[in-house]
Write a protein that holds these residues in place. Structure first.
Motif, mmCIF file in Angstrom:
data_model
loop_
_atom_site.group_PDB
_atom_site.id
_atom_site.type_symbol
_atom_site.label_atom_id
_atom_site.label_comp_id
_atom_site.label_asym_id
_atom_site.label_seq_id
_atom_site.Cartn_x
_atom_site.Cartn_y
_atom_site.Cartn_z
ATOM 1 N N ASP A 199 14.374 -50.521 -5.495
ATOM 2 C CA ASP A 199 13.314 -51.483 -5.196
ATOM 3 C C ASP A 199 13.753 -52.545 -4.199
ATOM 4 O O ASP A 199 12.910 -53.251 -3.633
ATOM 5 C CB ASP A 199 12.850 -52.184 -6.478
ATOM 6 N N VAL A 200 15.064 -52.708 -4.010
ATOM 7 C CA VAL A 200 15.554 -53.822 -3.176
ATOM 8 C C VAL A 200 16.220 -53.325 -1.898
ATOM 9 O O VAL A 200 16.900 -54.087 -1.212
ATOM 10 C CB VAL A 200 16.515 -54.726 -3.974
ATOM 11 N N VAL A 201 16.018 -52.057 -1.559
ATOM 12 C CA VAL A 201 16.606 -51.499 -0.341
ATOM 13 C C VAL A 201 15.483 -51.030 0.585
ATOM 14 O O VAL A 201 14.300 -51.070 0.231
ATOM 15 C CB VAL A 201 17.558 -50.324 -0.675
ATOM 16 N N LEU A 202 15.860 -50.589 1.772
ATOM 17 C CA LEU A 202 14.871 -50.125 2.736
ATOM 18 C C LEU A 202 14.104 -48.926 2.195
ATOM 19 O O LEU A 202 14.674 -48.059 1.525
ATOM 20 C CB LEU A 202 15.570 -49.755 4.050
ATOM 21 N N GLU A 203 12.796 -48.883 2.480
ATOM 22 C CA GLU A 203 11.956 -47.800 1.983
ATOM 23 C C GLU A 203 12.416 -46.457 2.535
ATOM 24 O O GLU A 203 12.877 -46.354 3.677
ATOM 25 C CB GLU A 203 10.491 -48.027 2.368
ATOM 26 N N SER A 204 12.307 -45.425 1.693
ATOM 27 C CA SER A 204 12.746 -44.083 2.077
ATOM 28 C C SER A 204 11.719 -43.060 1.619
ATOM 29 O O SER A 204 10.823 -43.349 0.819
ATOM 30 C CB SER A 204 14.106 -43.768 1.450
ATOM 31 N N ASP A 205 11.864 -41.845 2.127
ATOM 32 C CA ASP A 205 10.993 -40.752 1.703
ATOM 33 C C ASP A 205 11.281 -40.372 0.261
ATOM 34 O O ASP A 205 12.370 -40.608 -0.271
ATOM 35 C CB ASP A 205 11.199 -39.538 2.616
ATOM 36 N N GLN A 206 10.292 -39.738 -0.378
ATOM 37 C CA GLN A 206 10.455 -39.251 -1.745
ATOM 38 C C GLN A 206 10.992 -37.821 -1.739
ATOM 39 O O GLN A 206 10.669 -37.055 -0.831
ATOM 40 C CB GLN A 206 9.112 -39.300 -2.474
ATOM 41 N N PRO A 207 11.770 -37.415 -2.738
ATOM 42 C CA PRO A 207 12.338 -38.263 -3.785
ATOM 43 C C PRO A 207 13.523 -39.073 -3.251
ATOM 44 O O PRO A 207 14.096 -38.732 -2.210
ATOM 45 C CB PRO A 207 12.784 -37.243 -4.832
ATOM 46 N N LEU A 208 13.887 -40.116 -3.980
ATOM 47 C CA LEU A 208 14.930 -41.021 -3.538
ATOM 48 C C LEU A 208 16.313 -40.401 -3.730
ATOM 49 O O LEU A 208 16.660 -39.938 -4.815
ATOM 50 C CB LEU A 208 14.844 -42.332 -4.321
ATOM 51 N N LYS A 209 17.094 -40.416 -2.654
ATOM 52 C CA LYS A 209 18.448 -39.880 -2.697
ATOM 53 C C LYS A 209 19.466 -41.015 -2.802
ATOM 54 O O LYS A 209 19.154 -42.169 -2.502
ATOM 55 C CB LYS A 209 18.729 -39.033 -1.455
ATOM 56 N N GLU A 210 20.660 -40.651 -3.202
ATOM 57 C CA GLU A 210 21.714 -41.647 -3.386
ATOM 58 C C GLU A 210 22.006 -42.434 -2.107
ATOM 59 O O GLU A 210 22.346 -43.621 -2.155
ATOM 60 C CB GLU A 210 23.001 -40.973 -3.878
ATOM 61 N N ASP A 254 19.930 -43.459 -0.035
ATOM 62 C CA ASP A 254 18.818 -44.364 0.278
ATOM 63 C C ASP A 254 19.016 -45.739 -0.352
ATOM 64 O O ASP A 254 18.061 -46.356 -0.819
ATOM 65 C CB ASP A 254 17.498 -43.771 -0.219
ATOM 66 N N SER A 255 20.234 -46.237 -0.341
ATOM 67 C CA SER A 255 20.523 -47.515 -1.011
ATOM 68 C C SER A 255 21.037 -48.548 -0.021
ATOM 69 O O SER A 255 21.982 -49.284 -0.295
ATOM 70 C CB SER A 255 21.542 -47.301 -2.137
ATOM 71 N N VAL A 256 20.401 -48.576 1.139
ATOM 72 C CA VAL A 256 20.830 -49.473 2.214
ATOM 73 C C VAL A 256 19.996 -50.752 2.171
ATOM 74 O O VAL A 256 18.765 -50.720 2.316
ATOM 75 C CB VAL A 256 20.682 -48.793 3.591
ATOM 76 N N ARG A 257 20.669 -51.872 1.959
ATOM 77 C CA ARG A 257 19.949 -53.158 1.967
ATOM 78 C C ARG A 257 19.518 -53.508 3.392
ATOM 79 O O ARG A 257 20.226 -53.194 4.360
ATOM 80 C CB ARG A 257 20.852 -54.271 1.453
ATOM 81 N N PRO A 258 18.383 -54.190 3.523
ATOM 82 C CA PRO A 258 18.000 -54.692 4.847
ATOM 83 C C PRO A 258 18.913 -55.840 5.254
ATOM 84 O O PRO A 258 19.557 -56.467 4.408
ATOM 85 C CB PRO A 258 16.556 -55.168 4.640
ATOM 86 N N SER A 259 18.973 -56.104 6.506
ATOM 87 C CA SER A 259 19.838 -57.173 7.005
ATOM 88 C C SER A 259 19.035 -58.448 7.256
ATOM 89 O O SER A 259 17.799 -58.444 7.264
ATOM 90 C CB SER A 259 20.533 -56.728 8.298
ATOM 91 N N GLY A 260 19.765 -59.527 7.460
ATOM 92 C CA GLY A 260 19.153 -60.798 7.816
ATOM 93 C C GLY A 260 18.248 -61.362 6.733
ATOM 94 O O GLY A 260 18.493 -61.204 5.531
ATOM 95 N N SER A 261 17.164 -62.000 7.179
ATOM 96 C CA SER A 261 16.261 -62.670 6.243
ATOM 97 C C SER A 261 15.520 -61.703 5.339
ATOM 98 O O SER A 261 15.046 -62.080 4.267
ATOM 99 C CB SER A 261 15.247 -63.514 7.029
ATOM 100 N N LYS A 262 15.416 -60.448 5.770
ATOM 101 C CA LYS A 262 14.704 -59.466 4.953
ATOM 102 C C LYS A 262 15.431 -59.177 3.649
ATOM 103 O O LYS A 262 14.821 -58.731 2.681
ATOM 104 C CB LYS A 262 14.520 -58.158 5.733
ATOM 105 N N ARG A 263 16.751 -59.421 3.617
ATOM 106 C CA ARG A 263 17.518 -59.096 2.418
ATOM 107 C C ARG A 263 17.006 -59.859 1.206
ATOM 108 O O ARG A 263 16.768 -59.279 0.142
ATOM 109 C CB ARG A 263 19.000 -59.388 2.633
ATOM 110 N N SER A 264 16.819 -61.173 1.343
ATOM 111 C CA SER A 264 16.349 -61.970 0.210
ATOM 112 C C SER A 264 14.910 -61.620 -0.150
ATOM 113 O O SER A 264 14.528 -61.656 -1.327
ATOM 114 C CB SER A 264 16.468 -63.461 0.525
#
Length: 399
Positions: free
Chosen positions: A141-152, A154-164
């Motif tokens: 829920d807190v990483v960049l959106e990815s295609d379904q189904p979610l793979k391991e 797909d756990s990349v946090r956004p950078s900068g202000s988008k992270r918070s």
């Protein structure tokens, strides 16, 4: 008079037992942080059944049947993690001073980056072969959106202000991902298991049991299941304690390190579908109904993650993971909590208290209480009859 042959067979049996004993004694211990709840107790049980001696570090609370089912079979080390840093836990420090070889740590309790730091600092002298952290699918829920189904991956946090901004989507997921990041950054050999929302026996969150008690007494409660429109069609995965336990054992058997695996059943759920299957299993499908609404805060207990379903292909390929089958899980879970009304009074009171506070109309409280008490008396009677009907075995019969 014994023949040479019978004597030889007996000697062989004693030799095999002796050798098995040596293997068991020489096997390094697994340190489990937690081990009392749904996935923790299932994991401890699986470790024991596969011959791994277990040391459990927890607060010593007797959830469900932990005391009779698990505690007497393992080495318990008492510590209240959230109240005391591990370095200040007297029993843990005494244990660490001993000549103990810990081959693996299985961590169910480091749900924040700070708690993970605390655990890694306190246990740094153990040098386990692998540190297994049981994380959650909520991290997606807190990483960049990815295609379904979610793979391991797909756990990349956004950078900068988008992270918070993304972190605010799911506070629990944000904290669990921080725990993962802390573990990886420390450079210890790790495996991270990301479980979906959990269902099954011994669930200390009591989410499933609330829904089951609600469905069992639906007419008396007289309130439909609230389902926010925003979540009505959101797909999600579910995991079981046995899924997590199986994955932990396979990680140890296959000596995996520095990997991340999603762990879940392969069936896809939505909240209306899950509740319908529960009601149908209880033969209550004609009584149950849902109240769809626009209030995202309305009382709903699944899902805790809103980004979709988990892919378990990596776990199946690399670990030989075999996901649980839903119908079997449904049957086992319903039966555990059905009899649990008579067996686990403390937990039953917690579940009923939450329903009474959040769902049950005031004028129906007394009727619901009477109905449940009647169920409990019938259950106690039937359970007593089952115990009496079971054949009694003497020790000599088993030898």
């Amino acid at each position: 008079r014994r023949s040479w042959c019978s004597g030889s067979i007996e000697m062989v049996i004693h030799l095999v037992v002796f050798c098995v004993g040596l293997v068991s004694l020489s096997r390094s211990e697994v340190l489990v942080l937690g081990g009392q709840g749904l996935s923790g107790s299932a994991t401890v049980e699986a470790l024991l059944s596969h011959g791994y001696p277990v040391v459990a570090l927890n607060d010593g609370k007797n959830y469900f049947d932990y005391e009779s089912h698990i505690a007497h079979r393992i080495h318990n080390v008492g510590c209240r993690r959230r109240a005391t840093p591990l370095k200040d836990c007297f029993e843990l420090q005494q244990f660490l001073k001993g000549d103990n070889k810990i081959s693996a740590v299985v961590d169910f309790t480091s749900s924040t980056g700070e708690l993970m730091e605390d655990a890694l600092d306190a246990l740094s002298g153990l040098n386990p072969d692998v540190y297994i952290f049981v994380s959650a699918g909520a991290i997606y829920d807190v990483v960049l959106e990815s295609d379904q189904p979610l793979k391991e991956s797909d756990s990349v946090r956004p950078s900068g202000s988008k992270r918070s901004f993304y972190a605010s989507n799911n506070e629990f997921g944000d904290k669990m991902l921080s725990s993962e990041e802390t573990l990886i950054a420390r450079g210890v050999p790790y495996v991270i298991l990301r479980a979906a929302d959990l269902v099954g026996p011994r669930d200390t969150t009591h989410r499933w049991w609330q829904y089951q008690l609600w469905a069992e007494h639906f007419t008396t409660i007289g309130q439909g299941f609230p389902i926010p429109n925003e979540l009505s069609a959101v797909p999600f995965s579910l995991s079981t304690g046995d899924d997590v336990a199986q994955a932990v054992v396979k990680v140890l058997q296959r000596k995996k390190i520095n990997s991340v695996y999603n762990i879940a059943m392969e069936k896809t759920f939505t909240l209306p579908n899950l509740l319908l299957e529960l009601c149908t299993h209880l033969n209550k499908e004609k009584e149950c109904y849902a109240n769809y609404n626009d209030d995202i805060e309305s009382y709903h207990l699944y899902p805790s993650s809103h980004q979709g379903i988990l892919s378990v292909e990596k776990a199946k390929s690399e670990l030989g993971f075999e996901p649980s089958l839903w119908q079997s899980v449904l049957t086992t879970t319903v039966e555990f909590y059905r009899t649990g009304k008579a067996l686990f009074s403390n937990e039953k009171d917690i579940v009923l208290g939450r329903l009474n506070k959040n769902i049950v109309p005031y004028l129906r409280l007394e009727a619901l209480g009477s109905e449940i008490n009647s169920d409990i008396e019938q259950l106690k009677s039937s359970l007593s009859e089952e115990v009496v009907a079971k054949p009694h075995h003497h020790v000599n019969d088993e030898l």
